[in-house]
Design a protein around this motif. Sequence first.
Motif, PDB file in Angstrom:
ATOM      1  N   ARG A 137       0.800  -1.226   0.000  1.00 24.53           N
ATOM      2  CA  ARG A 137       0.000   0.000   0.000  1.00 24.53           C
ATOM      3  C   ARG A 137       0.833   1.277   0.000  1.00 24.53           C
ATOM      4  O   ARG A 137       0.323   2.334  -0.382  1.00 24.53           O
ATOM      5  CB  ARG A 137      -0.936  -0.004   1.208  1.00 24.53           C
ATOM      6  CG  ARG A 137      -1.923  -1.152   1.240  1.00 24.53           C
ATOM      7  CD  ARG A 137      -2.858  -1.013   2.426  1.00 24.53           C
ATOM      8  NE  ARG A 137      -3.759  -2.160   2.553  1.00 24.53           N
ATOM      9  CZ  ARG A 137      -4.689  -2.273   3.501  1.00 24.53           C
ATOM     10  NH1 ARG A 137      -4.822  -1.318   4.410  1.00 24.53           N
ATOM     11  NH2 ARG A 137      -5.470  -3.348   3.543  1.00 24.53           N
ATOM     12  N   VAL A 138       2.051   1.204   0.446  1.00 27.27           N
ATOM     13  CA  VAL A 138       2.854   2.423   0.578  1.00 27.27           C
ATOM     14  C   VAL A 138       4.082   2.371  -0.326  1.00 27.27           C
ATOM     15  O   VAL A 138       4.261   3.223  -1.200  1.00 27.27           O
ATOM     16  CB  VAL A 138       3.283   2.634   2.051  1.00 27.27           C
ATOM     17  CG1 VAL A 138       4.158   3.891   2.168  1.00 27.27           C
ATOM     18  CG2 VAL A 138       2.067   2.744   2.949  1.00 27.27           C
ATOM     19  N   GLU A 139       4.927   1.378  -0.124  1.00 26.29           N
ATOM     20  CA  GLU A 139       6.199   1.348  -0.832  1.00 26.29           C
ATOM     21  C   GLU A 139       6.034   1.073  -2.323  1.00 26.29           C
ATOM     22  O   GLU A 139       6.688   1.714  -3.157  1.00 26.29           O
ATOM     23  CB  GLU A 139       7.112   0.295  -0.201  1.00 26.29           C
ATOM     24  CG  GLU A 139       7.530   0.655   1.219  1.00 26.29           C
ATOM     25  CD  GLU A 139       8.275  -0.470   1.916  1.00 26.29           C
ATOM     26  OE1 GLU A 139       9.079  -0.167   2.818  1.00 26.29           O
ATOM     27  OE2 GLU A 139       8.045  -1.650   1.557  1.00 26.29           O
ATOM     28  N   LEU A 140       5.177   0.123  -2.673  1.00 28.00           N
ATOM     29  CA  LEU A 140       4.997  -0.224  -4.080  1.00 28.00           C
ATOM     30  C   LEU A 140       4.458   0.946  -4.904  1.00 28.00           C
ATOM     31  O   LEU A 140       5.010   1.257  -5.971  1.00 28.00           O
ATOM     32  CB  LEU A 140       4.091  -1.446  -4.208  1.00 28.00           C
ATOM     33  CG  LEU A 140       3.787  -1.918  -5.631  1.00 28.00           C
ATOM     34  CD1 LEU A 140       5.077  -2.229  -6.382  1.00 28.00           C
ATOM     35  CD2 LEU A 140       2.879  -3.150  -5.605  1.00 28.00           C
ATOM     36  N   PRO A 141       3.381   1.639  -4.456  1.00 27.88           N
ATOM     37  CA  PRO A 141       2.912   2.789  -5.246  1.00 27.88           C
ATOM     38  C   PRO A 141       3.972   3.875  -5.408  1.00 27.88           C
ATOM     39  O   PRO A 141       4.079   4.487  -6.475  1.00 27.88           O
ATOM     40  CB  PRO A 141       1.705   3.296  -4.444  1.00 27.88           C
ATOM     41  CG  PRO A 141       1.238   2.120  -3.672  1.00 27.88           C
ATOM     42  CD  PRO A 141       2.468   1.354  -3.331  1.00 27.88           C
ATOM     43  N   LEU A 142       4.760   4.119  -4.353  1.00 29.55           N
ATOM     44  CA  LEU A 142       5.778   5.162  -4.438  1.00 29.55           C
ATOM     45  C   LEU A 142       6.969   4.739  -5.283  1.00 29.55           C
ATOM     46  O   LEU A 142       7.750   5.584  -5.737  1.00 29.55           O
ATOM     47  CB  LEU A 142       6.250   5.537  -3.030  1.00 29.55           C
ATOM     48  CG  LEU A 142       5.206   6.231  -2.148  1.00 29.55           C
ATOM     49  CD1 LEU A 142       5.755   6.470  -0.753  1.00 29.55           C
ATOM     50  CD2 LEU A 142       4.768   7.557  -2.777  1.00 29.55           C
ATOM     51  N   ALA A 143       7.111   3.440  -5.507  1.00 32.44           N
ATOM     52  CA  ALA A 143       8.216   2.939  -6.327  1.00 32.44           C
ATOM     53  C   ALA A 143       7.865   2.885  -7.808  1.00 32.44           C
ATOM     54  O   ALA A 143       8.719   2.506  -8.622  1.00 32.44           O
ATOM     55  CB  ALA A 143       8.635   1.546  -5.846  1.00 32.44           C
ATOM     56  N   VAL A 144       6.646   3.255  -8.170  1.00 34.79           N
ATOM     57  CA  VAL A 144       6.199   3.164  -9.562  1.00 34.79           C
ATOM     58  C   VAL A 144       7.139   3.874 -10.537  1.00 34.79           C
ATOM     59  O   VAL A 144       7.455   3.325 -11.601  1.00 34.79           O
ATOM     60  CB  VAL A 144       4.756   3.706  -9.695  1.00 34.79           C
ATOM     61  CG1 VAL A 144       4.410   3.982 -11.153  1.00 34.79           C
ATOM     62  CG2 VAL A 144       3.778   2.712  -9.114  1.00 34.79           C
ATOM     63  N   PRO A 145       7.635   5.101 -10.248  1.00 33.13           N
ATOM     64  CA  PRO A 145       8.545   5.731 -11.217  1.00 33.13           C
ATOM     65  C   PRO A 145       9.780   4.901 -11.512  1.00 33.13           C
ATOM     66  O   PRO A 145      10.249   4.843 -12.650  1.00 33.13           O
ATOM     67  CB  PRO A 145       8.924   7.055 -10.529  1.00 33.13           C
ATOM     68  CG  PRO A 145       7.801   7.328  -9.591  1.00 33.13           C
ATOM     69  CD  PRO A 145       7.350   5.989  -9.109  1.00 33.13           C
ATOM     70  N   TYR A 146      10.322   4.249 -10.492  1.00 34.93           N
ATOM     71  CA  TYR A 146      11.515   3.436 -10.691  1.00 34.93           C
ATOM     72  C   TYR A 146      11.182   2.145 -11.435  1.00 34.93           C
ATOM     73  O   TYR A 146      11.951   1.696 -12.285  1.00 34.93           O
ATOM     74  CB  TYR A 146      12.156   3.118  -9.337  1.00 34.93           C
ATOM     75  CG  TYR A 146      12.779   4.316  -8.682  1.00 34.93           C
ATOM     76  CD1 TYR A 146      14.120   4.613  -8.863  1.00 34.93           C
ATOM     77  CD2 TYR A 146      12.023   5.173  -7.885  1.00 34.93           C
ATOM     78  CE1 TYR A 146      14.704   5.723  -8.269  1.00 34.93           C
ATOM     79  CE2 TYR A 146      12.597   6.285  -7.295  1.00 34.93           C
ATOM     80  CZ  TYR A 146      13.941   6.558  -7.488  1.00 34.93           C
ATOM     81  OH  TYR A 146      14.502   7.661  -6.902  1.00 34.93           O
ATOM     82  N   LEU A 147      10.035   1.534 -11.116  1.00 29.84           N
ATOM     83  CA  LEU A 147       9.621   0.334 -11.835  1.00 29.84           C
ATOM     84  C   LEU A 147       9.408   0.640 -13.323  1.00 29.84           C
ATOM     85  O   LEU A 147       9.809  -0.141 -14.194  1.00 29.84           O
ATOM     86  CB  LEU A 147       8.343  -0.230 -11.229  1.00 29.84           C
ATOM     87  CG  LEU A 147       8.419  -0.757  -9.790  1.00 29.84           C
ATOM     88  CD1 LEU A 147       7.039  -1.188  -9.313  1.00 29.84           C
ATOM     89  CD2 LEU A 147       9.398  -1.909  -9.696  1.00 29.84           C
ATOM     90  N   ALA A 148       8.777   1.772 -13.588  1.00 29.00           N
ATOM     91  CA  ALA A 148       8.518   2.154 -14.978  1.00 29.00           C
ATOM     92  C   ALA A 148       9.821   2.420 -15.725  1.00 29.00           C
ATOM     93  O   ALA A 148       9.972   2.035 -16.889  1.00 29.00           O
ATOM     94  CB  ALA A 148       7.618   3.395 -15.022  1.00 29.00           C
ATOM     95  N   ALA A 149      10.776   3.071 -15.047  1.00 27.62           N
ATOM     96  CA  ALA A 149      12.062   3.349 -15.692  1.00 27.62           C
ATOM     97  C   ALA A 149      12.808   2.055 -15.993  1.00 27.62           C
ATOM     98  O   ALA A 149      13.402   1.895 -17.070  1.00 27.62           O
ATOM     99  CB  ALA A 149      12.912   4.256 -14.799  1.00 27.62           C
ATOM    100  N   GLY A 150      12.789   1.111 -15.062  1.00 26.19           N
ATOM    101  CA  GLY A 150      13.449  -0.164 -15.290  1.00 26.19           C
ATOM    102  C   GLY A 150      12.794  -0.950 -16.410  1.00 26.19           C
ATOM    103  O   GLY A 150      13.483  -1.576 -17.232  1.00 26.19           O
ATOM    104  N   PHE A 151      11.472  -0.934 -16.455  1.00 29.45           N
ATOM    105  CA  PHE A 151      10.740  -1.638 -17.508  1.00 29.45           C
ATOM    106  C   PHE A 151      11.051  -1.058 -18.877  1.00 29.45           C
ATOM    107  O   PHE A 151      11.278  -1.793 -19.851  1.00 29.45           O
ATOM    108  CB  PHE A 151       9.238  -1.557 -17.230  1.00 29.45           C
ATOM    109  CG  PHE A 151       8.396  -2.298 -18.217  1.00 29.45           C
ATOM    110  CD1 PHE A 151       8.186  -3.662 -18.087  1.00 29.45           C
ATOM    111  CD2 PHE A 151       7.813  -1.637 -19.288  1.00 29.45           C
ATOM    112  CE1 PHE A 151       7.413  -4.349 -19.008  1.00 29.45           C
ATOM    113  CE2 PHE A 151       7.032  -2.316 -20.209  1.00 29.45           C
ATOM    114  CZ  PHE A 151       6.833  -3.680 -20.064  1.00 29.45           C
TER     115      PHE A 151
END
Length: 240
Positions: A137-151
Amino acid sequence: MSAVEQAVRWLNDPLNWTNPGGILDRLGEHLSMSATAVALGCLLAWPLGLWLGHTGRGGGLVVLVSNVTLAVPTLALLTILPLTFLGFGRPAVVVALAVFAVPPLLANAYTGVRQVDPETRDAARGMGLSGGQVLRRVELPLAVPYLAAGFRTATVQVIATAALATFVNGGGLGEIIRAGFGLSIASGGGQILAGGLLVAGLALLAELVLALIERLVTPRPLRPARRRANRRAGNAIAGN
């Protein structure tokens, strides 16, 4: 006639697009194995990277896995894997490309979770959330920019590298280049150049489309973090 003129003429021939084994068939193969490889890389790298980032104990492992996978040339994997039970063909290609996709996916997932403000994490725990709930609920949503950049980074790299699949009968746009090399330079130079342009154009198109999607799915307050993630990914590519 120069190679450029030959390439333009070859690309403008409708039969080269629609014939069996033509551009459209090879494009479908290229996209299929690239998408499968990136999806497999996500299944392997994202859960591990997110969990290690949540626990804060796996920084060394992330660096080790990323360095090891980057140190192994994709062409070497494509040479070795067909000699295993995978055999020649697309399964070996997909596995090799998935290994190639892991480093940016894993590193960005780990970094994205570790970049979450500790006060935000502590506030969530103070509200009674469990460790798993904090992650979801907290860490995953805030990590979205990094996940998108890695993808985005992994996808573009895989699309560009998938041209090597032709060496192990994996199909894709690389088959067009290999067929050109099978001809004399005088008659096949244009086809070689055309195949290279198709691969480069597809990688560039993927970069542009994913950059747009990345921007759309990233909330405005998180866009500075997305830009930092892209700079980190760019620096990692330049360093390798």
